[in-house]
Scaffold this active site. Structure first.
Site, short mmCIF file in Angstrom:
data_model
loop_
_atom_site.label_atom_id
_atom_site.label_comp_id
_atom_site.label_asym_id
_atom_site.label_seq_id
_atom_site.Cartn_x
_atom_site.Cartn_y
_atom_site.Cartn_z
N GLY A 12 0.81 -1.17 -0.02
CA GLY A 12 0.07 -0.02 -0.04
C GLY A 12 0.85 1.26 -0.13
NE ARG A 16 -4.86 6.03 6.19
CZ ARG A 16 -5.55 5.27 6.59
NH1 ARG A 16 -6.35 5.16 7.61
NH2 ARG A 16 -5.42 3.83 6.27
CB THR A 81 -6.17 -6.03 2.22
OG1 THR A 81 -7.73 -5.98 2.36
CG2 THR A 81 -5.59 -4.90 2.76
N GLY A 142 -11.89 -1.90 10.73
CA GLY A 142 -12.78 -2.52 10.42
C GLY A 142 -13.34 -3.06 11.66
CG ASN A 172 -9.58 -7.33 10.88
OD1 ASN A 172 -8.75 -8.09 11.31
ND2 ASN A 172 -9.67 -6.79 9.45
NE ARG A 302 24.82 7.64 15.36
CZ ARG A 302 25.95 7.91 14.39
NH1 ARG A 302 26.91 8.76 14.91
NH2 ARG A 302 25.54 7.79 12.93
CG ASN A 346 39.63 8.60 32.48
OD1 ASN A 346 38.44 8.17 32.90
ND2 ASN A 346 40.17 9.69 32.34
#
Ligand code: UD1
Ligand code: CA
Length: 426
Positions: A12, A16, A81, A142, A172, A302, A346
């Site tokens: 898809g 949005r 779907t 749904g 759903n 990271r 250190n």
């Protein structure tokens, strides 16, 4: 044991999200949403099919690079779907086992829940099982429609629902378990006369009931797990949920998190007991930190970071791709990247490993052996090795290897002009 395969829907557009990046490649702690789903099924199924379409090349590249047991299948154009699942029908023509279907935009589902779900499907002798949950605010999902005796009738999408159906709070989750041989014919029989003009996968529930198959819903108690990502707001909320889950797990296992509301730790980070994580620390990617360490405040790990026991990673320290052995301190304002640090080291405040040559784009390694001491504000220009016990004076720029137990200095000698100020003021 019956064979289980999975189909993961990821074709898809994700309209949005308002993004050039395909939705399933949006990241939480540097791992794409699709990666979460694939990690959760990889120990359960023997083969996964990922339906790709929108930005198919990028999604395929991610899958091929990280999950070589998974296959991508192209869906173009994307007609819904149900249409997406039908793309796999030719490959599964003779398959007799079970298929679980998941969405690539639902990253919070856990392996344990998927196992419980399949077990439920088997215990009910079910042909189709859909995962559902209760949402106080079910908008956009749904709705699960049941008949008087409580058995399933169908799933109705928000856009097709009557006002009465919109009040249903059972939604759903978009996760299904199917006895494939009995259900595969449904995919050539779905129709698209609905509000979106799409072939809905959800229509297999009504199809199954019509064929008198055994259709069930598995109601999930922890509704967080099926939270779907459709917008940037959903992405932030999912990140918060994944983070909270991780912090709770760490605290239960004996790690102190001073301020859970400002601490961010990826799922793939292990931390040993009695370590303390101070506020505003951000840890992304895969990392392991030993026992009795102090991390932060305001530290940034990271990924690919391995820290031993009794270490201190202090404030405003950034670490990437580094191994740090026991009893070593990187206390303040430093960057350590592509490095191997031994034990009892250190690192003075403001030390930088200069690991990247922007002209050649090559990254090189810095190696510090046990007992090395680095003076404040030094730059270690990689590739470079500082041998056991060597000291580097403050403000040094180290461009060649330093032999063991020696002192390296690169700053100019101090000059003192007596009474210089008094003379200047005359
Ligand atoms: C879908 C379900 C809805 C459920 C919700 C749970 C349908 C019709 N609706 O709605 O009942 O409550 O998930 O999160 O299934 N996709 C394709 N090809 C397509 C269309 C979509 O691969 O042609 C993929 C999308 O990339 C996405 C997934 O399928 O990963 C779900 O699609 P999306 O449009 O997000 O469906 P929802 O509206 O969320
Ligand atoms: Ca969705």
């Amino acid at each position: 044991m019956r064979e289980i395969k999975s189909i993961i829907l990821a074709a898809g557009k994700g309209t949005r999200m308002k993004s050039e990046t395909p939705k399933v490649l949006h990241k939480i702690f540097e791992k794409p949403l699709l990666g979460y789903v694939l990690d959760n099924v990889k120990n359960i199924v023997n083969e996964s099919f990922i339906i790709v379409g929108h930005h198919a090349e990028e999604v395929t590249e991610f899958v091929n690079r990280n999950y070589n047991a998974a296959k991508t299948v192209l869906q173009t154009p994307q007609l819904g779907t149900g249409h997406a699942v039908s793309m796999v029908c030719p490959s599964l023509n003779k398959f007799e086992g079970q298929v679980i279907i998941l969405c690539g935009d639902t990253p919070l589902i856990t392996e344990k829940t998927l196992r419980d779900f399949i077990e439920y499907h088997n215990s009910q002798n079910s042909d189709i099982t859909v995962m559902s949950t209760i949402f106080e605010n079910p908008t956009n999902y749904g709705r699960i429609v049941r008949v008087n005796n409580n058995s399933l009738k169908c799933i109705v999408e928000e856009k097709d629902a009557t006002d009465e159906q919109k009040k249903i709070k059972e939604v759903n989750a978009g996760i299904y378990c199917l006895n494939w041989a009995k259900i595969k014919d449904a995919f050539s029989q779905l129709t698209s006369n609905n509000a979106q003009g799409e072939y809905y996968l959800t229509d297999i529930i009504a199809w199954g009931k019509q064929k008198n198959l055994n259709v069930n819903a598995f109601i999930l108690n922890n509704s967080d797990e099926i939270y779907g990502i459709n917008s940037r707001k959903n992405l932030a909320e999912a990140t918060r949920i994944i983070n909270k889950r991780k912090l709770d797990e760490l605290m239960d296992s004996g790690v102190t998190i001073v301020d859970p509301s400002s601490t961010w730790i990826s799922e793939d980070t292990q931390i040993g007991t009695d370590s303390i994580i101070y506020p505003s620390t951000y840890i992304e990617g895969k990392n392991s930190i030993g026992c009795n360490c102090k991390i932060g405040p305001c530290a940034h790990l990271r990924g690919d970071v391995e820290v031993g026991c009794n270490c201190k990673i202090g404030n405003f320290v950034e670490i990437k791709k580094a191994k740090i052995a026991d009893n070593t301190n990187v206390g303040h304002l430093s960057y350590i990247g592509d490095a191997e640090l031994g034990s009892n080291i250190n690192i003075g405040a403001g030390t930088i490993t200069a690991n990247y040559n922007p002209l050649s784009k090559v990254k090189s390694k810095t190696i510090l052996k046990d007992n090395v001491k680095i003076g404040s504000n030094s730059v270690l220009v990689a590739p470079v090795t500082i041998d056991e016990g060597a000291n580097v004076g403050a403000l040094s720029v180290i461009t060649k290897d330093i032999p063991s137990w020696s002192l390296a200095l690169t700053r100019s000698p101090i000059k003192i002009l007596n009474d210089w100020v008094k003379k200047a003021l005359k």
